[in-house]
Design a protein around this motif. Structure first.
Motif, mmCIF file in Angstrom:
data_model
loop_
_atom_site.group_PDB
_atom_site.id
_atom_site.type_symbol
_atom_site.label_atom_id
_atom_site.label_comp_id
_atom_site.label_asym_id
_atom_site.label_seq_id
_atom_site.Cartn_x
_atom_site.Cartn_y
_atom_site.Cartn_z
ATOM 1 N N ALA A 6 0.834 -1.194 0.000
ATOM 2 C CA ALA A 6 0.000 0.000 0.000
ATOM 3 C C ALA A 6 0.870 1.247 0.000
ATOM 4 O O ALA A 6 1.785 1.370 0.827
ATOM 5 N N ALA A 7 0.582 2.146 -0.914
ATOM 6 C CA ALA A 7 1.310 3.406 -0.997
ATOM 7 C C ALA A 7 0.508 4.506 -0.320
ATOM 8 O O ALA A 7 -0.717 4.568 -0.459
ATOM 9 N N SER A 8 1.195 5.359 0.403
ATOM 10 C CA SER A 8 0.524 6.472 1.073
ATOM 11 C C SER A 8 1.412 7.709 1.013
ATOM 12 O O SER A 8 2.612 7.618 0.743
ATOM 13 N N GLY A 9 0.797 8.856 1.253
ATOM 14 C CA GLY A 9 1.518 10.124 1.198
ATOM 15 C C GLY A 9 0.756 11.099 0.319
ATOM 16 O O GLY A 9 -0.404 10.880 -0.024
ATOM 17 N N SER A 10 1.440 12.147 -0.070
ATOM 18 C CA SER A 10 0.796 13.183 -0.882
ATOM 19 C C SER A 10 0.867 12.794 -2.358
ATOM 20 O O SER A 10 1.503 13.466 -3.170
ATOM 21 N N ILE A 11 0.172 11.747 -2.696
ATOM 22 C CA ILE A 11 0.244 11.148 -4.037
ATOM 23 C C ILE A 11 -0.784 11.793 -4.957
ATOM 24 O O ILE A 11 -1.947 11.927 -4.592
ATOM 25 N N TYR A 12 -0.345 12.155 -6.156
ATOM 26 C CA TYR A 12 -1.309 12.627 -7.136
ATOM 27 C C TYR A 12 -1.413 11.684 -8.325
ATOM 28 O O TYR A 12 -2.366 11.743 -9.099
ATOM 29 N N ARG A 13 -0.428 10.780 -8.450
ATOM 30 C CA ARG A 13 -0.458 9.850 -9.581
ATOM 31 C C ARG A 13 0.452 8.657 -9.294
ATOM 32 O O ARG A 13 1.522 8.817 -8.718
ATOM 33 N N ILE A 14 0.024 7.476 -9.712
ATOM 34 C CA ILE A 14 0.878 6.285 -9.658
ATOM 35 C C ILE A 14 0.938 5.679 -11.044
ATOM 36 O O ILE A 14 -0.094 5.409 -11.650
ATOM 37 N N ASN A 15 2.129 5.491 -11.516
ATOM 38 C CA ASN A 15 2.329 4.847 -12.827
ATOM 39 C C ASN A 15 2.531 3.353 -12.613
ATOM 40 O O ASN A 15 1.679 2.684 -12.075
ATOM 41 N N THR A 16 3.678 2.851 -13.001
ATOM 42 C CA THR A 16 3.921 1.421 -12.902
ATOM 43 C C THR A 16 4.143 0.980 -11.458
ATOM 44 O O THR A 16 4.818 1.673 -10.691
ATOM 45 N N MET A 17 3.574 -0.152 -11.113
ATOM 46 C CA MET A 17 3.774 -0.790 -9.816
ATOM 47 C C MET A 17 4.322 -2.187 -10.076
ATOM 48 O O MET A 17 3.945 -2.829 -11.061
ATOM 49 N N GLY A 18 5.184 -2.634 -9.201
ATOM 50 C CA GLY A 18 5.762 -3.940 -9.448
ATOM 51 C C GLY A 18 6.330 -4.607 -8.205
ATOM 52 O O GLY A 18 6.345 -4.014 -7.122
ATOM 53 N N TRP A 19 6.751 -5.840 -8.423
ATOM 54 C CA TRP A 19 7.399 -6.617 -7.369
ATOM 55 C C TRP A 19 8.732 -7.143 -7.889
ATOM 56 O O TRP A 19 8.815 -7.638 -9.019
ATOM 57 N N TYR A 20 9.731 -7.026 -7.057
ATOM 58 C CA TYR A 20 11.052 -7.573 -7.325
ATOM 59 C C TYR A 20 11.386 -8.547 -6.198
ATOM 60 O O TYR A 20 10.756 -8.528 -5.145
ATOM 61 N N ARG A 21 12.387 -9.375 -6.437
ATOM 62 C CA ARG A 21 12.846 -10.259 -5.369
ATOM 63 C C ARG A 21 14.363 -10.385 -5.415
ATOM 64 O O ARG A 21 14.986 -10.185 -6.462
ATOM 65 N N GLN A 22 14.908 -10.737 -4.263
ATOM 66 C CA GLN A 22 16.355 -10.844 -4.154
ATOM 67 C C GLN A 22 16.720 -11.938 -3.160
ATOM 68 O O GLN A 22 16.112 -12.060 -2.097
ATOM 69 N N THR A 23 17.739 -12.714 -3.529
ATOM 70 C CA THR A 23 18.312 -13.721 -2.641
ATOM 71 C C THR A 23 19.762 -13.344 -2.377
ATOM 72 O O THR A 23 20.376 -12.609 -3.166
ATOM 73 N N PRO A 24 20.340 -13.836 -1.292
ATOM 74 C CA PRO A 24 21.716 -13.464 -0.944
ATOM 75 C C PRO A 24 22.691 -13.759 -2.071
ATOM 76 O O PRO A 24 22.676 -14.843 -2.663
ATOM 77 N N GLY A 25 23.517 -12.777 -2.384
ATOM 78 C CA GLY A 25 24.530 -12.941 -3.406
ATOM 79 C C GLY A 25 24.049 -12.750 -4.830
ATOM 80 O O GLY A 25 24.841 -12.857 -5.772
ATOM 81 N N VAL B 297 13.549 -12.382 -0.573
ATOM 82 C CA VAL B 297 12.915 -11.174 -0.035
ATOM 83 C C VAL B 297 12.245 -10.466 -1.207
ATOM 84 O O VAL B 297 12.888 -10.203 -2.231
ATOM 85 N N TYR B 298 10.978 -10.178 -1.059
ATOM 86 C CA TYR B 298 10.205 -9.543 -2.115
ATOM 87 C C TYR B 298 10.030 -8.060 -1.796
ATOM 88 O O TYR B 298 9.651 -7.693 -0.678
ATOM 89 N N TYR B 299 10.294 -7.240 -2.806
ATOM 90 C CA TYR B 299 10.223 -5.792 -2.646
ATOM 91 C C TYR B 299 9.174 -5.200 -3.576
ATOM 92 O O TYR B 299 9.125 -5.521 -4.767
ATOM 93 N N CYS B 300 8.389 -4.328 -3.021
ATOM 94 C CA CYS B 300 7.427 -3.567 -3.806
ATOM 95 C C CYS B 300 8.141 -2.370 -4.440
ATOM 96 O O CYS B 300 9.020 -1.762 -3.815
ATOM 97 N N ASN B 301 7.763 -2.039 -5.646
ATOM 98 C CA ASN B 301 8.370 -0.919 -6.372
ATOM 99 C C ASN B 301 7.267 -0.113 -7.027
ATOM 100 O O ASN B 301 6.422 -0.669 -7.731
ATOM 101 N N VAL B 302 7.273 1.185 -6.799
ATOM 102 C CA VAL B 302 6.195 2.034 -7.311
ATOM 103 C C VAL B 302 6.771 3.322 -7.878
ATOM 104 O O VAL B 302 7.617 3.964 -7.247
ATOM 105 N N GLU B 303 6.315 3.676 -9.066
ATOM 106 C CA GLU B 303 6.645 4.986 -9.633
ATOM 107 C C GLU B 303 5.466 5.901 -9.327
ATOM 108 O O GLU B 303 4.345 5.653 -9.807
ATOM 109 N N ALA B 304 5.707 6.906 -8.520
ATOM 110 C CA ALA B 304 4.599 7.744 -8.065
ATOM 111 C C ALA B 304 4.956 9.216 -8.125
ATOM 112 O O ALA B 304 6.112 9.609 -7.934
ATOM 113 N N GLY B 305 3.934 10.012 -8.369
ATOM 114 C CA GLY B 305 4.085 11.445 -8.319
ATOM 115 C C GLY B 305 3.491 11.973 -7.027
ATOM 116 O O GLY B 305 2.399 11.566 -6.630
ATOM 117 N N SER B 306 4.217 12.854 -6.380
ATOM 118 C CA SER B 306 3.750 13.405 -5.115
ATOM 119 C C SER B 306 3.884 14.915 -5.102
ATOM 120 O O SER B 306 4.670 15.492 -5.862
#
Length: 123
Positions: free
Chosen positions: A23-42, A92-101
């Motif tokens: 969930a994204a919060s803050g002074s958001i006026y627009r959200i473009n692409t949203m995604g999920w990334y993941r990473q393992t050690p090394g 570990v899964y990371y959320c990634n969001v391109e947002a305008g605030s």
């Protein structure tokens, strides 16, 4: 500024399911692409799935047919439904969001990352 809060990670047996949310919060006026990334050690962080503002989706070949990304623009939220989980999905899964605030000086478009949530699939 935009804040991202992830939830839904945990421990599951191989073949099981999990649903991640961000969930994204803050002074958001627009959200473009949203995604999920993941990473393992090394290893480098890799794209799992993404969804544009128009609803177009993109998946890593390793998760196609098993993971589904969706978004709820009314709640500024992105979900990742994961089924038929495999031990190699452990990461570990990371959320990634391109947002305008809104800022004190106008507006700003930036890319934001969540804090990460652990997904562990036991075989």
């Amino acid at each position: 500024q935009v804040q991202l809060v992830e939830s839904g990670g945990g421990l599951v047996q191989a073949g099981g399911s999990l649903r991640l949310s961000c969930a994204a919060s803050g002074s958001i006026y627009r959200i473009n692409t949203m995604g999920w990334y993941r990473q393992t050690p090394g290893k480098e962080r890799e794209l799992v799935a993404s969804i544009t503002g128009g609803g177009s989706t993109n998946y890593a070949s390793s998760v196609k047919g098993r993971f589904t990304i969706s978004r709820d623009d009314a709640r500024n939220t992105v979900h990742l439904q994961m089924v038929s989980l495999k031990s190699e999905d452990t990461a570990v899964y990371y959320c990634n969001v391109e947002a305008g605030s809104y800022t004190a000086w106008g507006t700003r478009m930036s890319v934001y990352w969540g804090q990460g949530t652990q997904v562990t699939v036991s075989s």
